[in-house]
Design a protein around this motif. Structure first.
Motif, PDB file in Angstrom:
ATOM      1  N   VAL A  16       0.833  -1.209   0.000  1.00  0.00           N
ATOM      2  CA  VAL A  16       0.000   0.000   0.000  1.00  0.00           C
ATOM      3  C   VAL A  16       0.869   1.260   0.000  1.00  0.00           C
ATOM      4  N   GLY A  17       1.869   1.299   0.869  1.00  0.00           N
ATOM      5  CA  GLY A  17       2.757   2.450   0.921  1.00  0.00           C
ATOM      6  C   GLY A  17       3.481   2.666  -0.397  1.00  0.00           C
ATOM      7  N   CYS A  18       3.945   1.585  -1.011  1.00  0.00           N
ATOM      8  CA  CYS A  18       4.658   1.695  -2.288  1.00  0.00           C
ATOM      9  C   CYS A  18       3.724   2.158  -3.403  1.00  0.00           C
ATOM     10  N   ALA A  19       2.464   1.712  -3.361  1.00  0.00           N
ATOM     11  CA  ALA A  19       1.499   2.132  -4.378  1.00  0.00           C
ATOM     12  C   ALA A  19       1.251   3.637  -4.293  1.00  0.00           C
ATOM     13  N   PHE A  20       1.066   4.148  -3.084  1.00  0.00           N
ATOM     14  CA  PHE A  20       0.899   5.596  -2.930  1.00  0.00           C
ATOM     15  C   PHE A  20       2.137   6.322  -3.445  1.00  0.00           C
ATOM     16  N   ALA A  21       3.309   5.805  -3.130  1.00  0.00           N
ATOM     17  CA  ALA A  21       4.552   6.441  -3.550  1.00  0.00           C
ATOM     18  C   ALA A  21       4.641   6.532  -5.070  1.00  0.00           C
ATOM     19  N   VAL A  22       4.309   5.453  -5.753  1.00  0.00           N
ATOM     20  CA  VAL A  22       4.379   5.437  -7.221  1.00  0.00           C
ATOM     21  C   VAL A  22       3.510   6.539  -7.818  1.00  0.00           C
ATOM     22  N   HIS A  23       2.270   6.644  -7.359  1.00  0.00           N
ATOM     23  CA  HIS A  23       1.355   7.637  -7.907  1.00  0.00           C
ATOM     24  C   HIS A  23       1.789   9.058  -7.569  1.00  0.00           C
ATOM     25  N   LEU A  24       2.230   9.269  -6.346  1.00  0.00           N
ATOM     26  CA  LEU A  24       2.591  10.621  -5.927  1.00  0.00           C
ATOM     27  C   LEU A  24       3.878  11.088  -6.600  1.00  0.00           C
ATOM     28  N   SER A 150     -11.902   2.361  -8.177  1.00  0.00           N
ATOM     29  CA  SER A 150     -12.555   3.579  -8.644  1.00  0.00           C
ATOM     30  C   SER A 150     -14.072   3.464  -8.668  1.00  0.00           C
ATOM     31  N   PHE A 151     -14.590   2.369  -8.117  1.00  0.00           N
ATOM     32  CA  PHE A 151     -16.041   2.223  -7.996  1.00  0.00           C
ATOM     33  C   PHE A 151     -16.326   1.372  -6.771  1.00  0.00           C
ATOM     34  N   SER A 159      -9.693  15.111   4.652  1.00  0.00           N
ATOM     35  CA  SER A 159      -9.210  16.435   4.253  1.00  0.00           C
ATOM     36  C   SER A 159      -9.561  16.716   2.798  1.00  0.00           C
ATOM     37  N   PRO A 160     -10.382  17.727   2.525  1.00  0.00           N
ATOM     38  CA  PRO A 160     -10.679  18.093   1.129  1.00  0.00           C
ATOM     39  C   PRO A 160      -9.424  18.475   0.344  1.00  0.00           C
ATOM     40  N   LYS A 161      -8.477  19.144   1.017  1.00  0.00           N
ATOM     41  CA  LYS A 161      -7.257  19.565   0.332  1.00  0.00           C
ATOM     42  C   LYS A 161      -6.465  18.368  -0.176  1.00  0.00           C
ATOM     43  N   TRP A 162      -6.242  17.384   0.697  1.00  0.00           N
ATOM     44  CA  TRP A 162      -5.452  16.226   0.288  1.00  0.00           C
ATOM     45  C   TRP A 162      -6.257  15.294  -0.605  1.00  0.00           C
ATOM     46  N   ARG A 163      -7.562  15.318  -0.495  1.00  0.00           N
ATOM     47  CA  ARG A 163      -8.383  14.552  -1.443  1.00  0.00           C
ATOM     48  C   ARG A 163      -8.124  15.053  -2.857  1.00  0.00           C
ATOM     49  N   SER A 164      -8.042  16.365  -3.004  1.00  0.00           N
ATOM     50  CA  SER A 164      -7.792  16.958  -4.312  1.00  0.00           C
ATOM     51  C   SER A 164      -6.389  16.605  -4.815  1.00  0.00           C
ATOM     52  N   ILE A 165      -5.408  16.652  -3.917  1.00  0.00           N
ATOM     53  CA  ILE A 165      -4.027  16.342  -4.304  1.00  0.00           C
ATOM     54  C   ILE A 165      -3.904  14.881  -4.727  1.00  0.00           C
ATOM     55  N   PHE A 166      -4.520  13.983  -3.967  1.00  0.00           N
ATOM     56  CA  PHE A 166      -4.465  12.560  -4.309  1.00  0.00           C
ATOM     57  C   PHE A 166      -5.204  12.285  -5.617  1.00  0.00           C
ATOM     58  N   SER A 167      -6.336  12.931  -5.794  1.00  0.00           N
ATOM     59  CA  SER A 167      -7.102  12.719  -7.024  1.00  0.00           C
ATOM     60  C   SER A 167      -6.307  13.152  -8.242  1.00  0.00           C
ATOM     61  N   SER A 168      -5.546  14.234  -8.116  1.00  0.00           N
ATOM     62  CA  SER A 168      -4.725  14.703  -9.229  1.00  0.00           C
ATOM     63  C   SER A 168      -3.569  13.750  -9.504  1.00  0.00           C
ATOM     64  N   ALA A 169      -3.275  12.867  -8.543  1.00  0.00           N
ATOM     65  CA  ALA A 169      -2.246  11.842  -8.721  1.00  0.00           C
ATOM     66  C   ALA A 169      -2.858  10.513  -9.164  1.00  0.00           C
ATOM     67  N   GLU A 170      -4.089  10.564  -9.650  1.00  0.00           N
ATOM     68  CA  GLU A 170      -4.824   9.388 -10.134  1.00  0.00           C
ATOM     69  C   GLU A 170      -5.089   8.361  -9.027  1.00  0.00           C
ATOM     70  N   ILE A 171      -5.250   8.875  -7.805  1.00  0.00           N
ATOM     71  CA  ILE A 171      -5.734   8.061  -6.687  1.00  0.00           C
ATOM     72  C   ILE A 171      -7.161   8.533  -6.432  1.00  0.00           C
ATOM     73  N   VAL A 172      -8.112   7.807  -6.957  1.00  0.00           N
ATOM     74  CA  VAL A 172      -9.510   8.223  -6.843  1.00  0.00           C
ATOM     75  C   VAL A 172      -9.925   8.167  -5.376  1.00  0.00           C
ATOM     76  N   CYS A 173     -10.420   9.275  -4.851  1.00  0.00           N
ATOM     77  CA  CYS A 173     -10.837   9.283  -3.455  1.00  0.00           C
ATOM     78  C   CYS A 173     -11.960  10.290  -3.241  1.00  0.00           C
ATOM     79  N   VAL A 174     -12.631  10.122  -2.128  1.00  0.00           N
ATOM     80  CA  VAL A 174     -13.748  10.996  -1.783  1.00  0.00           C
ATOM     81  C   VAL A 174     -13.539  11.540  -0.371  1.00  0.00           C
ATOM     82  N   HIS A 175     -14.189  12.673  -0.112  1.00  0.00           N
ATOM     83  CA  HIS A 175     -14.106  13.295   1.204  1.00  0.00           C
ATOM     84  C   HIS A 175     -15.140  12.667   2.131  1.00  0.00           C
ATOM     85  N   GLU A 176     -14.704  12.276   3.335  1.00  0.00           N
ATOM     86  CA  GLU A 176     -15.601  11.728   4.344  1.00  0.00           C
ATOM     87  C   GLU A 176     -15.376  12.498   5.646  1.00  0.00           C
TER      88      GLU A 176
END
Length: 305
Positions: A16-24, A150-151, A159-176
């Motif tokens: 999981v950590g490596c997957a986030f790293a690749v996208h970011l 993605s579904f 965090s809405p801010k980091w949701r936006s940053i992750f989404s721009s890195a092709e990590i689909v996420c939603v704010h909760e």
């Protein structure tokens, strides 16, 4: 490239950590993975994260990522992303996080039933972000195979801010916004789901109806505790599945799922899911006001310890 480059440390060199790293990294951020043992050694030897599209694929790509054995608390990190499990949160890790600059935000990507106030009290509520990764990820011959969902279940974050940053890195996420309710709901249902999977993996066949009943009963018991502790069943469909609906619906779902070979033969089931399930069960037991609230969860846990 991103408009604003962020300096991010990821604690946890697992899939999981490596997957986030690749996208970011591909999105242009400055990323450092903090790991240990063989996984750290592999990252250092490879000069980054090796990936491939499927388990049987032969073509391997590499994403250069810095890898270190300990977090440099003097660095001005924008974000520290934790992808370790709840039982790995110990006093030394808390001390390390506390020593980081006060401007550093800390994102917990983990499963727990515990009160989040425990983390807020130690680190400061204004710095803490809660989330949960919706991802399939595993190493095959030291190469990462992963997919952010993605579904259905999508990665969530408070965090809405980091949701936006992750989404721009092709990590689909939603704010909760209500992560306490979401995490407790998730923990309760996962204890049932994973215990059924573990039982099937050990049996190498589908579970019995009685085993499915115990897993479903433990999940429903955990969901009842969510309500008793003043939280909401989130998302709502879990309420209809595990609370409002008749008990045989959830029992039947677990019974059917364990008859699907891909479900019970998932390489994450043994030992990863078993360890996670037991950790979540213990988290629920510790939060329960009385033993009667968690009778079935205690019974389920006793089967594996």
């Amino acid at each position: 490239m991103v408009a604003e480059k962020k300096k991010i440390a990821i604690i946890g060199a697992g899939p999981v950590g490596c997957a986030f790293a690749v996208h970011l990294v591909k999105a242009g951020h400055d990323v450092t993975i903090v790991g240990r043992g063989q996984r750290l050694a592999n990252l250092e030897e490879n000069g980054g994260v090796q990936t491939k599209k499927s388990e049987k694929a032969t073509e391997i790509s590499k994403t250069p990522v810095k890898a270190v054995g300990s977090l440099d608390t003097s660095q001005l990190w924008d974000l520290i992303l934790l992808t370790v499990t709840e039982h790995q949160f110990d006093e030394p890790l808390f001390a390390t996080l506390k020593a980081c600059p006060k401007t550093t935000e800390i994102l917990f990507m983990f499963s727990t039933f515990a009160s989040l106030e425990e983390y807020f009290d130690v680190l400061g509520k204004e710095r803490c972000i809660m989330g949960f990764p919706a991802i399939t990820a595993c190493f095959y011959d030291r190469a990462l195979v992963h997919k952010f969902l993605s579904f259905g279940q999508i990665t969530i974050i408070s965090s809405p801010k980091w949701r936006s940053i992750f989404s721009s890195a092709e990590i689909v996420c939603v704010h909760e916004p209500d992560m306490q309710s979401w995490l407790r709901t998730h923990a309760a249902i996962v204890v049932g789901f994973q215990s059924a999977a573990v039982a099937a993996a050990k049996r190498k066949s589908g579970v019995t109806w009685a085993e499915a009943q115990l897993s479903a009963g433990a999940a429903r018991e955990g969901l009842a505790l969510v309500k008793k502790l003043g939280n909401n069943i989130t998302p709502k469909f879990i309420y209809y599945l595990g609370v409002a609906g008749p008990s045989f619906v959830l029992t039947g779902l677990f019974w059917v799922l364990t008859r699907i070979p891909a479900f019970r033969n998932n390489p994450q089931v043994l030992p990863n899911w078993e360890r996670e399930m037991l950790g979540l069960a213990e988290s629920i037991l510790e939060a329960a006001p009385s033993d009667e609230d968690v009778r079935l969860i205690r019974q389920l846990k006793s089967k594996y310890v």
